[in-house]
Design an enzyme around this catalytic site. Structure first.
Site, mmCIF file in Angstrom:
data_model
loop_
_atom_site.group_PDB
_atom_site.id
_atom_site.type_symbol
_atom_site.label_atom_id
_atom_site.label_comp_id
_atom_site.label_asym_id
_atom_site.label_seq_id
_atom_site.Cartn_x
_atom_site.Cartn_y
_atom_site.Cartn_z
ATOM 1 N N SER A 92 0.867 -1.188 0.000
ATOM 2 C CA SER A 92 0.000 0.000 0.000
ATOM 3 C C SER A 92 0.891 1.222 0.000
ATOM 4 O O SER A 92 2.098 1.115 0.216
ATOM 5 C CB SER A 92 -0.871 0.020 1.258
ATOM 6 O OG SER A 92 -0.129 0.506 2.363
ATOM 7 N N ASP A 93 0.332 2.396 -0.253
ATOM 8 C CA ASP A 93 1.117 3.591 -0.002
ATOM 9 C C ASP A 93 0.963 3.919 1.487
ATOM 10 O O ASP A 93 0.170 3.300 2.204
ATOM 11 C CB ASP A 93 0.708 4.756 -0.917
ATOM 12 C CG ASP A 93 1.864 5.745 -1.078
ATOM 13 O OD1 ASP A 93 2.812 5.699 -0.275
ATOM 14 O OD2 ASP A 93 1.823 6.579 -2.002
ATOM 15 N N TRP A 94 1.712 4.868 1.935
ATOM 16 C CA TRP A 94 1.820 5.198 3.362
ATOM 17 C C TRP A 94 0.433 5.393 3.980
ATOM 18 O O TRP A 94 -0.230 6.398 3.723
ATOM 19 C CB TRP A 94 2.672 6.459 3.499
ATOM 20 C CG TRP A 94 2.972 6.915 4.879
ATOM 21 C CD1 TRP A 94 2.096 7.491 5.766
ATOM 22 C CD2 TRP A 94 4.237 6.877 5.558
ATOM 23 N NE1 TRP A 94 2.734 7.807 6.932
ATOM 24 C CE2 TRP A 94 4.059 7.444 6.829
ATOM 25 C CE3 TRP A 94 5.509 6.412 5.202
ATOM 26 C CZ2 TRP A 94 5.101 7.575 7.752
ATOM 27 C CZ3 TRP A 94 6.537 6.550 6.123
ATOM 28 C CH2 TRP A 94 6.324 7.111 7.382
ATOM 29 N N ASN A 95 0.010 4.427 4.766
ATOM 30 C CA ASN A 95 -1.310 4.455 5.420
ATOM 31 C C ASN A 95 -2.479 4.647 4.458
ATOM 32 O O ASN A 95 -3.532 5.153 4.844
ATOM 33 C CB ASN A 95 -1.363 5.540 6.514
ATOM 34 C CG ASN A 95 -2.639 5.436 7.343
ATOM 35 O OD1 ASN A 95 -3.159 4.331 7.550
ATOM 36 N ND2 ASN A 95 -3.174 6.553 7.793
ATOM 37 N N SER A 96 -2.314 4.231 3.211
ATOM 38 C CA SER A 96 -3.446 4.402 2.292
ATOM 39 C C SER A 96 -4.588 3.450 2.652
ATOM 40 O O SER A 96 -5.732 3.690 2.277
ATOM 41 C CB SER A 96 -3.013 4.220 0.833
ATOM 42 O OG SER A 96 -2.545 2.909 0.598
#
Ligand code: BGC
Length: 742
Positions: A282-286
């Site tokens: 995932s992207d950062w906390n997506s």
């Protein structure tokens, strides 16, 4: 009939597996390991924490990372770097029951210690070997510093320079973008994963992140499927075909569904259609951000939606860590989904050789020799000078002859170093960079080099401007270095005003009053708007941010040790109001050419339709002539090809390289097609007076497009063929027909 269908299925599976062949020995090891793992250990593999560097918002949750790792709750760390630190952290993982090694990821975007030009600048080189070499060096340095995995290349197509992350990609064109994606993946990953001179790559951000509405970062994306497939997906597909190990999803929604929870993107397209066997981070906390979007009701819902949609690893979101065990126990999520994600991650760890030796990348002796290899600076300088675009050169002011002329180097960017690194430098010491001023000083006698700062990028006082003018008055030539600071382009750095910031235009106007010739050097992370300078400067070099060797490489171009060959990978607008502005647009039913009246035509009443500088534009110190276009035939079928040849001559006085560009236009089709599309190019070096024959081959693939059913088809009809030096400067025209026929 059923038998036939079964056979077809088997054949398809076989042909897919041979394309993306998995190693049966590794698969066996993965399966054996999986069998030994508890549910908690499995979920741990899907969890990625950051180290002490924050490349996104810091979590409010207090976590004891050491304990988490020792207890097997972590599969990967990002932002831990250096042979010693990675070794120390890996040692914690070796205390877990199954001793599954950690994967260390980092944003090695355009260099590790040796910083290369920002990716958009490198794209301007149109030189795949140079781009690949840059990624190779970055990989070698990072790998020697304990890194296994880079979150690069970013292959997002970007048609909007307001979006600060345009600097991280290859610009606006899907064809050029795909070739660059391949070059970068191969450069980072080398021949095979596990070579300690290479690192695993990650194609990001899947997908369509570059089309954020209004160019505002993290914003929603709304686009047709045809546009998605035709323009935004090709570089991702190219990366997947080139064997990229991982994908990262993105912060945006796509037609209402967050990319992280998007089953169509991650499962249907990536994992099924493209048969991608790596894993998706995932992207950062997506995963967590799906709550903010209003797409998940709570963390458990977000975990279910993300994992079900195919997001295998949760980057710094902590949601898989907190929720998945319970969700599996409650049978709200199928363990098969967890197993599939874990297997994908373990497979990569085996491929990287981490089970043989978890510390194989963390070797302090190797770190020292490789990181400080002086050759890397040479390579960076070469890539940097290939990335500089000559936008204007009145009266052949450039190249400057090494003479007794006095040069005034003026401007806030003249001595800039940190800015040359751009916004993605998680490891570098920019004090070792060469500024433009230093580059000049190393070539000139000190009494011939005058300097004034003229203010900062953000602001100039009257006094600073006056001082600059006073200094400039004493010189024969002025070099004005202007641009953006490193924190003006990049993630979360969208801009609504693309003019040169601060008073830099004012500084230019003041210097102009001296009547001296002015060479403007613009150092920035994105296409900017600078009409006054474009009109009035004598020469303009667009240098972007060039990294460690910025000053030396700019001087190579200023003094003619290198003849500029770069071409713009993105359109430069005249004003922000034209955005999105790109060369491969459709025509409209009321196109404007040069008619006198603009009434009822597709125009702005207060601005031109054309860009300031078009995609593919860039000058050389020499001149090129295109002639003798020949097509081997003017009518082909789908099974046929046309050989296109023409002559390219260097008619000037310098050796130089030209990027000859081939564009096609499908005149009539079942879906409206662009006015032109780049389909091939050749970067060719010629000495003065030399002529070479250039050859392109056109076959079905170059004539195909996605129809409204999303089938990749060709349709019979007429095609225009254009060969030129820029998308708006076509030198040779022809046409041919695609006919039905077996
Ligand atoms: C960016 C990614 C990056 C990640 C880790 C995110 O904010 O969007 O491109 O790889 O942070 O640093």
């Amino acid at each position: 009939m059923r038998r036939y269908k079964l056979l077809l299925l088997v054949l398809t599976v076989i042909s897919f597996t041979s394309l993306h062949a998995q190693d049966p020995v590794i698969e066996k090891k993965v399966n054996a390991l999986l069998k030994q793992m508890t549910l908690e250990e499995k979920i741990g593999q899907l969890n990625q924490y950051t180290g002490r560097i924050f490349t996104g918002p810091q979590s409010t949750e207090k976590t004891n990372l050491q304990t988490e790792i020792k207890n097997g709750w972590v599969g990967s760390m990002l932002n831990v770097k250096g042979a010693r630190s990675t070794r120390e952290v890996q040692e914690l993982a070796m205390q877990t029951r199954l001793k599954i090694p950690l994967l260390f990821g980092l944003d090695v975007i355009h260099g590790y210690e040796t910083i290369f030009p920002i990716p958009l600048a490198e794209a301007a080189s149109w030189d795949m070997d140079a781009i690949k070499r840059s990624a190779q060096v970055a990989a070698a340095e990072a790998a020697a510093n304990g890194i296994h995995w880079t979150f690069a290349p970013m292959v997002d197509i970007a048609r909007d320079p307001r979006w600060g992350r345009i600097m991280e990609g290859a610009g606006e064109d899907p064809y050029l973008g795909s070739l660059i994606a391949i070059a970068r993946v191969k450069g980072f990953q080398g021949e095979h994963l596990g070579d300690t001179l290479s690192i695993m790559a990650c194609a990001k951000h899947f997908a369509a992140y570059g089309a954020a509405i209004a160019g505002r970062d993290y914003n929603a994306v709304d686009m047709s499927d045809v546009e998605l497939w035709q323009t935004y997906l090709p570089p991702f597909k190219a990366a997947a075909d080139a064997g990229v190990g991982t994908f990262m999803n993105s912060f945006n929604t796509l037609n209402g569904i967050p990319a992280t929870g998007n089953d169509y993107l991650q499962r249907t397209i990536l994992k099924r259609k493209w048969n991608f066997k790596g894993f998706v981070v995932s992207d950062w906390n997506s995963v967590g951000e799906m709550l903010k979007w209003g797409y998940a009701s709570d963390s458990a819902d977000a975990a279910i939606k993300a994992l079900t949609a195919g997001s295998d690893m949760d980057m710094e979101g902590r949601i898989y860590r907190r929720k998945l065990v319970q969700l599996v126990k409650e049978k709200k999520i199928n363990i098969a989904l967890v197993d599939d994600a874990v297997k994908r991650i373990l497979y990569k760890k085996f491929e990287l050789g981490l089970f043989d030796d978890p510390f194989r990348f963390s070797d302090e002796a190797r770190e020292k020799t490789i990181t400080s290899d002086p050759q890397h600076r040479q390579i960076a300088r070469d890539v940097a000078r290939k990335s500089i675009v000559l936008l204007k050169n009145n009266d052949q002011l450039l190249p400057l002859a090494p003479s007794d002329k006095t040069i005034a180097i003026i401007g806030p960017a003249a001595k800039a170093k940190r800015d040359m690194a751009g916004s993605w430098t998680v490891n570098t010491d920019s004090t070792t960079f060469i500024s433009l001023y230093e580059g000049l000083a190393s070539r000139m006698s000190s009494d011939k080099l005058l300097y004034a700062k003229g203010g900062t990028v953000q602001h100039s006082t009257g006094e600073e401007i006056n001082e600059a003018v006073a200094v400039a008055t004493k010189a024969d030539v002025i070099i004005l270095a202007v641009g953006e600071t490193w924190d003006m382009s990049g993630e979360s750095k969208s801009r609504a005003d693309l003019r040169l910031p601060g008073d830099q235009e004012k500084l230019f106007t003041a210097l102009q009053q001296t009547g001296k010739p002015i060479i403007v050097v613009i150092m920035a992370g994105r296409p900017l708007v600078f009409n006054n300078i474009a009109d009035k400067a004598h020469a303009i070099l667009y240098t972007w941010w060039l990294g460690s060797e910025a000053g030396n490489s700019i001087c190579d171009v200023l003094f003619g040790n290198y003849n500029p060959s770069a071409k713009l990978p993105a359109t430069f607008p005249r004003s922000v109001g034209q955005i999105p502005l790109y060369y491969n647009h459709t025509i409209t039913g009321r196109p404007y050419n040069t008619q006198k009246s603009k009434q009822y035509l597709s125009v702005y009443i207060d601005e031109e339709n054309t860009p300031r500088y078009a995609f593919g534009y860039g000058l050389s110190y020499t001149t090129f002539e295109y002639s003798d276009l020949k097509l081997s035939k003017t009518s082909i079928t789908n099974n046929d090809s046309i050989i296109v040849t023409f002559k390219l001559s260097n008619t000037g006085i310098y050796t130089g390289e030209e990027v000859a560009q081939l564009y096609l236009r499908d005149e009539v089709a079942s879906i409206v097609r662009p006015v032109k599309e780049l389909k091939d190019f050749a970067k060719v070096q010629l000495v003065p007076g030399e002529t070479k024959e250039i050859r392109f081959v056109i076959a079905k693939e170059k004539l195909s497009f996605y129809n409204k059913e999303l089938q990749w088809v060709t349709e019979p009809g007429k095609f225009q063929l254009m060969i030129g030096t820029a998308s708006d400067n076509i030198k040779l025209h022809s046409s041919f027909e695609l006919v039905n026929g077996k």
